[in-house]
Scaffold this motif. Structure first.
Motif, PDB file in Angstrom:
ATOM      1  N   GLN A   1      40.469  38.954  44.412  1.00 23.61           N
ATOM      2  CA  GLN A   1      39.194  38.419  43.939  1.00 23.61           C
ATOM      3  C   GLN A   1      38.455  39.504  43.174  1.00 23.61           C
ATOM      4  O   GLN A   1      38.420  40.670  43.576  1.00 23.61           O
ATOM      5  CB  GLN A   1      38.327  37.941  45.117  1.00 23.61           C
ATOM      6  N   GLN A   2      37.857  39.094  42.056  1.00 22.66           N
ATOM      7  CA  GLN A   2      37.060  40.033  41.283  1.00 22.66           C
ATOM      8  C   GLN A   2      35.814  40.438  42.067  1.00 22.66           C
ATOM      9  O   GLN A   2      35.176  39.615  42.705  1.00 22.66           O
ATOM     10  CB  GLN A   2      36.625  39.414  39.954  1.00 22.66           C
ATOM     11  N   VAL A   3      35.455  41.711  41.982  1.00 26.31           N
ATOM     12  CA  VAL A   3      34.213  42.222  42.563  1.00 26.31           C
ATOM     13  C   VAL A   3      33.522  43.062  41.500  1.00 26.31           C
ATOM     14  O   VAL A   3      34.078  44.047  41.025  1.00 26.31           O
ATOM     15  CB  VAL A   3      34.460  43.067  43.828  1.00 26.31           C
ATOM     16  N   THR A   4      32.334  42.643  41.121  1.00 26.19           N
ATOM     17  CA  THR A   4      31.578  43.352  40.096  1.00 26.19           C
ATOM     18  C   THR A   4      30.411  44.087  40.747  1.00 26.19           C
ATOM     19  O   THR A   4      29.584  43.469  41.434  1.00 26.19           O
ATOM     20  CB  THR A   4      31.042  42.387  39.025  1.00 26.19           C
ATOM     21  N   THR A   5      30.365  45.394  40.550  1.00 32.64           N
ATOM     22  CA  THR A   5      29.231  46.186  41.024  1.00 32.64           C
ATOM     23  C   THR A   5      28.165  46.191  39.931  1.00 32.64           C
ATOM     24  O   THR A   5      28.418  46.624  38.809  1.00 32.64           O
ATOM     25  CB  THR A   5      29.648  47.622  41.349  1.00 32.64           C
ATOM     26  N   LEU A   6      26.988  45.669  40.266  1.00 31.02           N
ATOM     27  CA  LEU A   6      25.874  45.579  39.316  1.00 31.02           C
ATOM     28  C   LEU A   6      24.770  46.533  39.749  1.00 31.02           C
ATOM     29  O   LEU A   6      24.426  46.616  40.932  1.00 31.02           O
ATOM     30  CB  LEU A   6      25.319  44.155  39.279  1.00 31.02           C
ATOM     31  N   THR A   7      24.202  47.247  38.782  1.00 28.89           N
ATOM     32  CA  THR A   7      23.081  48.144  39.039  1.00 28.89           C
ATOM     33  C   THR A   7      21.967  47.833  38.057  1.00 28.89           C
ATOM     34  O   THR A   7      22.207  47.754  36.850  1.00 28.89           O
ATOM     35  CB  THR A   7      23.499  49.616  38.905  1.00 28.89           C
ATOM     36  N   VAL A   8      20.765  47.609  38.575  1.00 31.19           N
ATOM     37  CA  VAL A   8      19.584  47.376  37.742  1.00 31.19           C
ATOM     38  C   VAL A   8      18.678  48.592  37.880  1.00 31.19           C
ATOM     39  O   VAL A   8      18.318  48.984  39.000  1.00 31.19           O
ATOM     40  CB  VAL A   8      18.837  46.097  38.168  1.00 31.19           C
TER      41      VAL A   8
ATOM     42  N   SER B   1      30.470  47.363  36.648  1.00 35.55           N
ATOM     43  CA  SER B   1      31.883  47.735  36.648  1.00 35.55           C
ATOM     44  C   SER B   1      32.606  46.750  37.547  1.00 35.55           C
ATOM     45  O   SER B   1      32.059  46.283  38.539  1.00 35.55           O
ATOM     46  CB  SER B   1      32.084  49.164  37.151  1.00 35.55           C
ATOM     47  N   THR B   2      33.844  46.412  37.182  1.00 30.97           N
ATOM     48  CA  THR B   2      34.581  45.379  37.896  1.00 30.97           C
ATOM     49  C   THR B   2      35.877  45.921  38.479  1.00 30.97           C
ATOM     50  O   THR B   2      36.623  46.631  37.810  1.00 30.97           O
ATOM     51  CB  THR B   2      34.892  44.195  36.964  1.00 30.97           C
ATOM     52  N   THR B   3      36.111  45.583  39.732  1.00 30.48           N
ATOM     53  CA  THR B   3      37.368  45.905  40.410  1.00 30.48           C
ATOM     54  C   THR B   3      37.867  44.616  41.071  1.00 30.48           C
ATOM     55  O   THR B   3      37.344  43.531  40.818  1.00 30.48           O
ATOM     56  CB  THR B   3      37.164  47.000  41.462  1.00 30.48           C
TER      57      THR B   3
END
Length: 347
Positions: free
Chosen positions: A306-313, A220-222
């Motif tokens: 600035q874009q911040v993308t939360t990544l979950t694996v 998800s990106t904020t």
């Protein structure tokens, strides 16, 4: 690959090269709009390449890349099997995520004195690049736990019998692994066996081999606001024209991983996340050129984000997360005493 900045690496774009600083940082200023190919290289490291697109609005594009070590060269012995081991690289403090590969070359597989190169692989893109072609299709399980490229220094040599690649991994993960090899531009199933925490892949030709892992990536990106050294130039009631040169701001490069490797499986997931997005965050300073003259009665305000993308694996009921910092956008707004907030543009 340990997550730390790589100094003195060379980054090239459009025929121009720069060296990274002690933090592994580099900058190209005044880049024209359009697509640009960047290449990063360093002594003893595999070279990486990407294409970035700079918009006509002048966005600040961020590229964060990890350079793995080059492969290990093994000379085939005169008598008996030739054996060696290679271990995958991990980010600092996540050694539980290492995967050791024991390589066994049967006596009759290759001529005495010939040499092979064993290279650990971390993404499918790397695996395909090693063969000089790109896959037309990929399996649904496109996340790779680890891979190995097997090459011969003599392009005319073929394998008389398979080379064994035995991966030492978590036993639970071993049960969910699928082994594939890259043949004629296609990923196809490779022959392999599973014995506890050992997965043995039988390499019957010189190409890339992978252990695919049924992990899932969600995102998800904020955005987060930029911090400017000066964000307002007020000439509403000045005594003469005001020149505005540039706006200095700070931003971030890299990814902050908020999980820790409390088990081998968690450590594997952290490695997968780090390969996708990086594993460290560096604060950088940018300078946005404004270059305007404000007459008396006008003012200029600059903001940015600035874009911040939360990544979950996630896999096997475990998950790890991280925040990846991306591209920067800046907006300047001019206004005057008669029309508050009159003009502006995205840059």
């Amino acid at each position: 690959m340990d997550g730390n900045g790589l100094p003195s690496a060379t980054v090239s774009m459009d025929g121009t090269s720069v060296q990274t600083d002690e933090n592994g940082m580099f900058v190209f200023d005044g880049v024209s709009a359009g697509a640009h190919t960047l290449t990063a290289s360093a002594s003893g490291k595999q070279t990486k390449e990407t294409t970035v697109t700079v918009s006509s609005n002048g966005n600040n594009v961020v590229w964060n890349v990890s350079l793995p070590n080059e492969g290990t060269t093994v000379e085939i012995s005169a008598n008996g099997n030739t054996e060696t081991s290679v271990t995958s690289e991990t980010i600092e403090g996540n050694e539980e995520g290492e995967v050791t590969v024991d390589v066994t070359v049967p006596e009759s597989a290759l001529p005495q004195g010939s040499s092979i190169v064993i290279t650990p692989l971390y993404t499918l893109d790397e695996a395909e690049a090693r063969t000089g072609t790109r896959a037309t299709t990929r399996a649904a399980e496109t996340l790779m736990l680890i891979g190995t490229n097997v090459a011969c220094t003599d392009a005319n040599t073929t394998l008389a019998e398979p080379i064994s690649l035995t991966y030492d991994i978590d036993a639970e993960v071993a049960q969910s692994i699928r082994a594939q090899k890259f043949v004629n531009g296609q990923w196809v199933d490779a022959e392999y066996t599973v014995d506890g925490n050992h997965v043995t892949v039988f390499a019957d030709q010189f190409t890339s081999y992978t252990l695919l892992f049924g992990a899932e990536v969600t995102s998800s990106t904020t955005t987060t606001p930029l911090a400017f050294e000066q964000d307002l130039w007020d000439n509403l009631y000045g005594n003469g024209d005001m020149t505005v040169g540039s706006a200095s701001f700070t931003y971030h490069v890299g990814t902050e991983i908020t999980s820790s490797g409390t088990s081998r499986i968690m450590a594997y997931l952290i490695e997968i996340l780090a390969r996708i997005a990086g594993a460290n965050v560096t604060t950088a300073t940018g300078s946005y050129p404004i270059n305007v003259t404000l007459p008396i009665g006008t003012a200029l305000h600059v903001t940015g984000e600035q874009q911040v993308t939360t990544l979950t694996v996630s896999a096997l009921n475990r998950s790890v997360s991280g925040s990846q910092y991306g591209d920067v956008a800046i907006v300047t707004t001019t206004y005057n005493r008669e029309h508050n907030g009159g003009g502006g543009g995205v840059h």
